[in-house]
Write a protein that holds these residues in place. Structure first.
Motif, mmCIF file in Angstrom:
data_model
loop_
_atom_site.group_PDB
_atom_site.id
_atom_site.type_symbol
_atom_site.label_atom_id
_atom_site.label_comp_id
_atom_site.label_asym_id
_atom_site.label_seq_id
_atom_site.Cartn_x
_atom_site.Cartn_y
_atom_site.Cartn_z
ATOM 1 N N ASP A 1 29.604 33.401 12.115
ATOM 2 C CA ASP A 1 28.298 33.280 11.469
ATOM 3 C C ASP A 1 28.417 32.671 10.076
ATOM 4 O OD1 ASP A 1 29.477 35.532 10.271
ATOM 5 O OD2 ASP A 1 27.804 36.877 10.703
ATOM 6 N N SER A 2 29.430 33.062 9.325
ATOM 7 C CA SER A 2 29.588 32.544 7.959
ATOM 8 C C SER A 2 29.913 31.048 7.948
ATOM 9 C CB SER A 2 30.666 33.332 7.210
ATOM 10 O OG SER A 2 31.879 33.302 7.933
ATOM 11 N N ASP A 3 30.710 30.592 8.923
ATOM 12 C CA ASP A 3 31.008 29.153 9.010
ATOM 13 C C ASP A 3 29.752 28.364 9.369
ATOM 14 O OD1 ASP A 3 33.674 29.495 8.355
ATOM 15 O OD2 ASP A 3 34.360 29.511 10.433
ATOM 16 N N LEU A 4 28.987 28.891 10.323
ATOM 17 C CA LEU A 4 27.743 28.223 10.713
ATOM 18 C C LEU A 4 26.766 28.172 9.538
ATOM 19 C CD1 LEU A 4 27.400 29.741 14.267
ATOM 20 C CD2 LEU A 4 27.588 27.302 13.740
ATOM 21 N N PRO B 1 22.408 31.005 3.287
ATOM 22 C CA PRO B 1 23.219 32.229 3.197
ATOM 23 C C PRO B 1 23.420 32.856 4.585
ATOM 24 C CG PRO B 1 21.414 32.264 1.606
ATOM 25 C CD PRO B 1 21.176 31.086 2.511
ATOM 26 N N THR B 2 24.590 33.437 4.803
ATOM 27 C CA THR B 2 24.901 34.060 6.094
ATOM 28 C C THR B 2 23.864 35.127 6.432
ATOM 29 O OG1 THR B 2 27.247 33.678 5.677
ATOM 30 C CG2 THR B 2 26.706 35.260 7.406
ATOM 31 N N GLU C 1 19.469 37.194 9.703
ATOM 32 C CA GLU C 1 18.103 37.740 9.720
ATOM 33 C C GLU C 1 17.267 37.028 10.784
ATOM 34 O OE1 GLU C 1 15.700 37.279 6.097
ATOM 35 O OE2 GLU C 1 17.044 38.752 5.181
ATOM 36 N N GLN C 2 17.358 35.706 10.794
ATOM 37 C CA GLN C 2 16.608 34.914 11.768
ATOM 38 C C GLN C 2 17.057 35.237 13.197
ATOM 39 O OE1 GLN C 2 14.031 34.037 9.814
ATOM 40 N NE2 GLN C 2 13.933 32.233 11.100
ATOM 41 N N VAL C 3 18.350 35.434 13.364
ATOM 42 C CA VAL C 3 18.883 35.775 14.686
ATOM 43 C C VAL C 3 18.352 37.136 15.123
ATOM 44 C CG1 VAL C 3 21.001 36.366 15.943
ATOM 45 C CG2 VAL C 3 20.953 34.337 14.480
ATOM 46 N N LYS C 4 18.379 38.119 14.207
ATOM 47 C CA LYS C 4 17.924 39.472 14.555
ATOM 48 C C LYS C 4 16.426 39.494 14.884
ATOM 49 C CE LYS C 4 21.599 41.823 12.139
ATOM 50 N NZ LYS C 4 22.036 42.447 10.913
ATOM 51 N N ARG C 5 15.668 38.618 14.275
ATOM 52 C CA ARG C 5 14.235 38.526 14.597
ATOM 53 C C ARG C 5 14.013 37.943 15.992
ATOM 54 N NH1 ARG C 5 12.459 36.107 8.865
ATOM 55 N NH2 ARG C 5 12.377 38.076 7.747
ATOM 56 N N ASN C 6 15.044 37.295 16.522
ATOM 57 C CA ASN C 6 14.946 36.632 17.830
ATOM 58 C C ASN C 6 16.061 37.088 18.763
ATOM 59 O OD1 ASN C 6 12.804 34.337 17.399
ATOM 60 N ND2 ASN C 6 14.074 34.361 15.561
ATOM 61 N N LEU D 1 45.720 35.485 11.452
ATOM 62 C CA LEU D 1 46.242 34.369 12.228
ATOM 63 C C LEU D 1 45.637 33.030 11.841
ATOM 64 C CD1 LEU D 1 46.369 36.070 15.742
ATOM 65 C CD2 LEU D 1 48.259 35.650 14.165
ATOM 66 N N MET D 2 44.365 33.006 11.549
ATOM 67 C CA MET D 2 43.692 31.747 11.264
ATOM 68 C C MET D 2 43.547 31.487 9.767
ATOM 69 S SD MET D 2 43.094 30.791 14.322
ATOM 70 C CE MET D 2 42.672 31.336 15.966
ATOM 71 N N LYS D 3 43.972 32.454 8.973
ATOM 72 C CA LYS D 3 43.909 32.333 7.519
ATOM 73 C C LYS D 3 42.488 31.995 7.039
ATOM 74 C CE LYS D 3 48.739 31.060 6.906
ATOM 75 N NZ LYS D 3 49.157 31.790 8.016
ATOM 76 N N ILE D 4 41.532 32.774 7.532
ATOM 77 C CA ILE D 4 40.136 32.589 7.132
ATOM 78 C C ILE D 4 39.999 32.934 5.660
ATOM 79 C CG2 ILE D 4 37.776 33.445 7.438
ATOM 80 C CD1 ILE D 4 38.473 33.962 10.329
ATOM 81 N N LYS D 5 39.232 32.140 4.968
ATOM 82 C CA LYS D 5 39.041 32.390 3.540
ATOM 83 C C LYS D 5 38.342 33.730 3.330
ATOM 84 C CE LYS D 5 34.895 29.596 3.722
ATOM 85 N NZ LYS D 5 34.953 29.377 5.134
ATOM 86 N N ALA D 6 38.736 34.430 2.299
ATOM 87 C CA ALA D 6 38.110 35.722 1.989
ATOM 88 C C ALA D 6 36.690 35.470 1.492
ATOM 89 C CB ALA D 6 38.928 36.443 0.931
ATOM 90 N N GLU D 7 35.799 36.345 1.872
ATOM 91 C CA GLU D 7 34.408 36.216 1.436
ATOM 92 C C GLU D 7 34.321 36.400 -0.077
ATOM 93 O OE1 GLU D 7 31.426 35.694 3.151
ATOM 94 O OE2 GLU D 7 32.713 35.159 4.839
ATOM 95 N N ARG D 8 33.391 35.672 -0.678
ATOM 96 C CA ARG D 8 33.156 35.835 -2.106
ATOM 97 C C ARG D 8 32.207 37.026 -2.329
ATOM 98 N NH1 ARG D 8 32.178 31.612 -0.145
ATOM 99 N NH2 ARG D 8 32.315 29.441 -0.512
ATOM 100 N N HIS D 9 32.010 37.385 -3.548
ATOM 101 C CA HIS D 9 31.042 38.409 -3.948
ATOM 102 C C HIS D 9 31.293 39.756 -3.271
ATOM 103 C CE1 HIS D 9 29.070 34.978 -5.675
ATOM 104 N NE2 HIS D 9 28.858 34.453 -4.486
#
Length: 172
Positions: free
Chosen positions: A24-27, A34-35, A40-45, A68-76
């Motif tokens: 979801d964060s990449d999309l 913002p993720t 929110e839009q997904v949950k409404r649908n 394994l994929m070395k995903i970047k850590a979320e900010r904030h």
């Protein structure tokens, strides 16, 4: 608004539970929203997103993905909830929920990337099958050659052990 490259998108596609998915964060990053807003839009649908379109990662899956994929850590301060992942169908369905110009162009690029990956996988499978057939026929040919060599060996006369060898003699 920069154009999204297929290579950039390919790096965001992961295999989880034997499915190609996107976080979801990449999309949200691609859609430039913002993720939380996207989710929110997904949950409404939610009726548009059955389990084979979208699912939430377990903590174990997310930790494995980060390692394994070395995903970047979320900010904030990081995530409060485990991320959702979207399959190809889920990404397509997002286009009906998110209707900005950016979302439309990104979805088109993502769909093309999924199709390209699918064709690569099909090509890889075809090549694997051809190599398998070649290996099988080669093994069969080697078996025949060795069987014939064995039968020839049986028909050759035995030579006396003290016979004189032809060629250069090391002792002279």
């Amino acid at each position: 608004m920069e154009k999204t490259s297929p290579t950039q998108i390919e790096k965001m596609i992961y295999i989880i539970r034997d499915q190609k998915v996107m976080l979801d964060s990449d999309l949200a990053e691609l859609y430039e929203i913002p993720t939380g807003r996207m989710n929110e839009q997904v949950k409404r649908n939610l009726k548009r997103f059955p389990e084979d379109f979208m699912f939430q990662l377990t903590e174990f899956e997310f930790n494995e993905l980060q390692n394994l994929m070395k995903i970047k850590a979320e900010r904030h301060g990081g995530r409060r909830k485990m991320p959702y992942v979207f399959t190809e169908c889920g990404v397509a369905m997002l286009s009906s929920v998110l209707s900005s110009e950016r979302a439309i162009s990104v979805n088109i690029a993502i769909m093309r990337t999924f199709v390209r990956l699918r064709s690569f996988l099909a090509m890889d499978k075809t090549i694997s099958e051809k190599v398998g057939r070649l290996e099988k026929s080669t093994n069969h040919l080697f078996k025949i050659v060795f069987e014939r060599l064995d039968s020839l060996e049986e028909t050759l006369p035995e030579h006396p052990k003290d016979r004189k060898k032809i060629g250069l003699n090391k002792e002279t």
